[in-house]
Scaffold this active site. Structure first.
Site, PDB file in Angstrom:
ATOM      1  N   ASN A  11       0.870  -1.188   0.000  1.00 52.87           N
ATOM      2  CA  ASN A  11       0.000   0.000   0.000  1.00 52.87           C
ATOM      3  C   ASN A  11       0.900   1.229   0.000  1.00 52.87           C
ATOM      4  O   ASN A  11       1.517   1.550   1.010  1.00 52.87           O
ATOM      5  CB  ASN A  11      -0.884  -0.038   1.265  1.00 52.87           C
ATOM      6  CG  ASN A  11      -1.697   1.229   1.455  1.00 52.87           C
ATOM      7  OD1 ASN A  11      -1.804   2.056   0.549  1.00 52.87           O
ATOM      8  ND2 ASN A  11      -2.270   1.382   2.645  1.00 52.87           N
ATOM      9  N   LYS A  13       0.086   4.302  -0.282  1.00 56.00           N
ATOM     10  CA  LYS A  13      -0.539   5.501   0.322  1.00 56.00           C
ATOM     11  C   LYS A  13      -0.326   6.717  -0.585  1.00 56.00           C
ATOM     12  O   LYS A  13      -0.391   6.583  -1.806  1.00 56.00           O
ATOM     13  CB  LYS A  13       0.011   5.715   1.734  1.00 56.00           C
ATOM     14  CG  LYS A  13      -0.116   4.447   2.584  1.00 56.00           C
ATOM     15  CD  LYS A  13       0.134   4.663   4.044  1.00 56.00           C
ATOM     16  CE  LYS A  13      -0.016   3.319   4.769  1.00 56.00           C
ATOM     17  NZ  LYS A  13       0.057   3.456   6.213  1.00 56.00           N
ATOM     18  N   HIS A  97      -9.493   1.326   5.203  1.00 55.98           N
ATOM     19  CA  HIS A  97      -8.197   1.469   5.868  1.00 55.98           C
ATOM     20  C   HIS A  97      -8.356   2.440   7.041  1.00 55.98           C
ATOM     21  O   HIS A  97      -9.128   3.393   6.962  1.00 55.98           O
ATOM     22  CB  HIS A  97      -7.170   2.002   4.860  1.00 55.98           C
ATOM     23  CG  HIS A  97      -5.774   1.982   5.399  1.00 55.98           C
ATOM     24  ND1 HIS A  97      -5.313   2.949   6.262  1.00 55.98           N
ATOM     25  CD2 HIS A  97      -4.760   1.103   5.219  1.00 55.98           C
ATOM     26  CE1 HIS A  97      -4.058   2.653   6.586  1.00 55.98           C
ATOM     27  NE2 HIS A  97      -3.702   1.547   5.976  1.00 55.98           N
ATOM     28  N   GLU A  99      -6.658   4.828   7.996  1.00 55.03           N
ATOM     29  CA  GLU A  99      -6.446   6.244   7.647  1.00 55.03           C
ATOM     30  C   GLU A  99      -7.689   6.839   6.992  1.00 55.03           C
ATOM     31  O   GLU A  99      -7.966   8.028   7.142  1.00 55.03           O
ATOM     32  CB  GLU A  99      -5.197   6.370   6.755  1.00 55.03           C
ATOM     33  CG  GLU A  99      -3.927   6.148   7.580  1.00 55.03           C
ATOM     34  CD  GLU A  99      -2.744   5.574   6.823  1.00 55.03           C
ATOM     35  OE1 GLU A  99      -2.751   5.569   5.580  1.00 55.03           O
ATOM     36  OE2 GLU A  99      -1.796   5.112   7.494  1.00 55.03           O
ATOM     37  N   GLU A 169      -5.475  -4.767  10.914  1.00 57.84           N
ATOM     38  CA  GLU A 169      -4.407  -3.773  11.064  1.00 57.84           C
ATOM     39  C   GLU A 169      -4.653  -2.977  12.340  1.00 57.84           C
ATOM     40  O   GLU A 169      -5.402  -1.989  12.324  1.00 57.84           O
ATOM     41  CB  GLU A 169      -4.417  -2.809   9.880  1.00 57.84           C
ATOM     42  CG  GLU A 169      -4.150  -3.451   8.545  1.00 57.84           C
ATOM     43  CD  GLU A 169      -3.571  -2.444   7.558  1.00 57.84           C
ATOM     44  OE1 GLU A 169      -2.406  -2.575   7.210  1.00 57.84           O
ATOM     45  OE2 GLU A 169      -4.285  -1.512   7.189  1.00 57.84           O
ATOM     46  N   GLY A 175       2.520   2.320  10.823  1.00 57.10           N
ATOM     47  CA  GLY A 175       3.485   3.406  10.672  1.00 57.10           C
ATOM     48  C   GLY A 175       4.236   3.753  11.950  1.00 57.10           C
ATOM     49  O   GLY A 175       4.891   4.792  12.022  1.00 57.10           O
ATOM     50  N   SER A 215       3.377  -2.076  10.449  1.00 52.73           N
ATOM     51  CA  SER A 215       4.828  -2.170  10.682  1.00 52.73           C
ATOM     52  C   SER A 215       5.421  -3.525  10.295  1.00 52.73           C
ATOM     53  O   SER A 215       6.336  -4.016  10.958  1.00 52.73           O
ATOM     54  CB  SER A 215       5.169  -1.812  12.135  1.00 52.73           C
ATOM     55  OG  SER A 215       4.832  -0.452  12.389  1.00 52.73           O
TER      56      SER A 215
HETATM   57  P1  PGA Z   1       2.898   0.335   7.695  1.00 52.73           P
HETATM   58  O1  PGA Z   1       1.439   0.571   7.077  1.00 52.73           O
HETATM   59  O2  PGA Z   1       3.415  -0.955   7.135  1.00 52.73           O
HETATM   60  O3  PGA Z   1       3.697   1.516   7.245  1.00 52.73           O
HETATM   61  O4  PGA Z   1       2.734   0.271   9.185  1.00 52.73           O
HETATM   62  C1  PGA Z   1       0.536  -0.499   6.930  1.00 52.73           C
HETATM   63  C2  PGA Z   1      -0.763   0.007   6.351  1.00 52.73           C
HETATM   64  O5  PGA Z   1      -1.177   1.110   6.669  1.00 52.73           O
HETATM   65  O6  PGA Z   1      -1.411  -0.700   5.555  1.00 52.73           O
END
Ligand code: PGA
Length: 254
Positions: A11, A13, A97, A99, A169, A175, A215
């Site tokens: 992903n 983003k 997601h 976010e 998640e 992140g 992560s």
């Molecule tokens: P990350 O993001 O691997 O940077 O923690 C995962 C995600 O948001 O799908």
């Protein structure tokens, strides 16, 4: 026992403009060409979807959107439809997601409408769920995830559930560099699968791939993927570099 092929999703983003995205997709494609043991999906930014969809056509790597609207078309400034994603070459779409939930107010009802629309259009939804740290500390993690799964998948037939992917998640792991332990993730994944069985049947639930995200890095991917109910990973930061993403794909080999 159903065997589920590992699914590794990147992903991107709101990172990577077109040139960088094409170079990244090309490098990942070259370096994973023999990874016949896993399915791989890249989810670029909207502007990269078409050229990257073209680049990856007839390769082992599929392309996915990061979001979409629940209507087929209309006056929805700034939005993208399922058909637009399909015509860019997408097979998958990430929905709900954290976010999107946190910054754009997406509720379980919205995620549900999008999921139904994605399925109707022929896209494979990757429906994301997960609790915040405050919810976990309050002992609410299981309940939050259960509600997100139940409401996000409300109205789906058993056959439709068999065709989706779920991503667990935990918001506190996204992140932050703070990955869930494989044991914790596997426990929640098992609960999610039991819940899927409760709203459909065991055979259907066994067919659904449940991904872990938050992560995921080359040094923790293998331990996560070794767990029986972790069927793949949804990777953010580490999907932006060919070395780290291909190392994560490699971790799915065994
Ligand atoms: P990350 O993001 O691997 O940077 O923690 C995962 C995600 O948001 O799908």
């Amino acid at each position: 026992m159903t065997t589920r092929r590992s699914l590794i999703v990147g992903n991107w983003k709101m990172f990577t403009a077109i040139e960088d995205g094409i170079a990244l997709a090309r490098a990942i494609s070259e370096r994973t060409s023999d990874a016949e043991y896993a399915d791989i999906v890249l989810c670029p930014t909207y502007c990269g979807l078409y050229p990257i969809g073209e680049l990856l056509r007839n390769t082992r790597i599929a392309v996915g959107g990061q979001n979409m609207h629940w209507e087929t078309e209309g006056p929805f400034t700034g939005e993208i439809s399922a058909r637009m994603l399909l015509t860019c070459g997408c097979r998958y779409v990430i929905l709900g997601h954290s976010e999107r939930r946190t910054h754009f107010g997406e509720t379980d009802a919205v995620v549900n409408k999008k999921t139904l629309q994605a399925i109707a259009a022929g896209l494979i939804p990757i429906v994301c769920v997960g609790e915040t740290m405050a919810q976990r500390e309050a002992g609410l993690a299981d309940r939050v995830v259960e509600t997100q799964v139940r409401e996000g998948l409300s109205g789906l037939s058993g056959e439709q559930i068999a065709g989706i992917t779920v991503a667990y998640e935990p918001v506190w792991a996204i992140g932050t560099g703070r990955v869930a332990t494989p044991e914790l993730a596997d426990e929640i994944h098992t609960r999610i699968r039991n819940l899927l069985a409760a709203v459909s049947n065991r055979e259907t639930a066994n067919a659904v791939r449940v991904l872990y995200g938050g992560s995921v890095k080359p040094d923790n991917a293998a331990a996560l993927l070794a767990k029986s109910n972790i069927d793949g990973v949804l990777v953010g930061g580490a999907s932006l570099h060919p070395d780290s993403f291909t190392a994560i794909v490699e971790a799915a080999r065994s």
